[in-house]
Design an enzyme around this catalytic site. Structure first.
Site, PDB file in Angstrom:
ATOM      1  N   CYS A  26       0.833  -1.196   0.000  1.00 35.35           N
ATOM      2  CA  CYS A  26       0.000   0.000   0.000  1.00 35.35           C
ATOM      3  C   CYS A  26       0.877   1.258   0.000  1.00 35.35           C
ATOM      4  O   CYS A  26       1.816   1.360  -0.788  1.00 35.35           O
ATOM      5  CB  CYS A  26      -0.952  -0.060   1.196  1.00 35.35           C
ATOM      6  SG  CYS A  26      -2.318   1.098   1.169  1.00 35.35           S
ATOM      7  N   THR A  27       0.605   2.184   0.895  1.00 37.23           N
ATOM      8  CA  THR A  27       1.325   3.457   0.919  1.00 37.23           C
ATOM      9  C   THR A  27       2.730   3.350   1.508  1.00 37.23           C
ATOM     10  O   THR A  27       3.437   4.350   1.585  1.00 37.23           O
ATOM     11  CB  THR A  27       0.523   4.526   1.679  1.00 37.23           C
ATOM     12  OG1 THR A  27       0.210   4.023   2.980  1.00 37.23           O
ATOM     13  CG2 THR A  27      -0.754   4.882   0.926  1.00 37.23           C
TER      14      THR A  27
END
Length: 163
Positions: free
Chosen positions: A101-102
């Protein structure tokens, strides 16, 4: 690698994949450790408190797969010089570098995605591309492999990446 505000599934999803592989095959030999910059407990975005196995400064030796979690705390973690320095150092002794993800923002901040193709959560792809123009961001893929660097889209894509 964990920090305050991680998405707990960004950590536990890949960990469960590696643990399952270790249970079904005696030859995998996965030994996993959860590391934070200072070794102190971190609080996930859902309120779960996690106790890391060690501080980054005590993590030495070769690393097979460095996994960097993402979550709402990424923006603050990008400003943690100890965490970023650890990522740069650990990358030099890692066979594979990954983000969920981030977590890609932390790899980008450390310069580990420069000149590479990468992805992150669909809602953050534009931000990654604008803040780090040296990265070719692929918004339509659940994970991207560029040589020894792997990045995944959001949450459960980290499980796909680990598989």
């Amino acid at each position: 690698m964990v920090f305050d505000g991680i998405q707990s599934l960004d950590l536990t999803g890949p960990l469960e994949v590696f643990a399952a592989a270790d249970r079904v095959s005696a030859s995998t030999g996965y030994a996993t450790e959860v590391v934070s910059a200072d070794g102190e407990a971190v609080r996930t975005s859902s309120g779960i408190t996690l106790a890391p196995d060690r501080a980054a400064r005590n993590c030495r030796g070769p690393i097979d797969t460095l996994v960097v979690a993402g979550g709402h705390g990424v923006a603050e973690a990008e400003g943690d010089d100890r965490l970023i320095a650890f990522l740069r150092s650990a990358a030099n002794r890692s066979r594979r570098i990954t983000s969920v993800c981030t977590g890609a923002f932390l790899l980008a901040r450390a310069g580990l995605l420069d000149g590479r193709t990468a992805t992150t959560h669909w809602a953050s792809c534009a931000g990654l591309a604008s803040r780090y123009p040296e990265i070719q961001v692929q918004a339509d893929l659940i994970f991207v492999r560029d040589a020894e660097t792997w990045t995944s889209a959001g949450v459960t894509a980290g499980i796909d990446l680990a598989l």
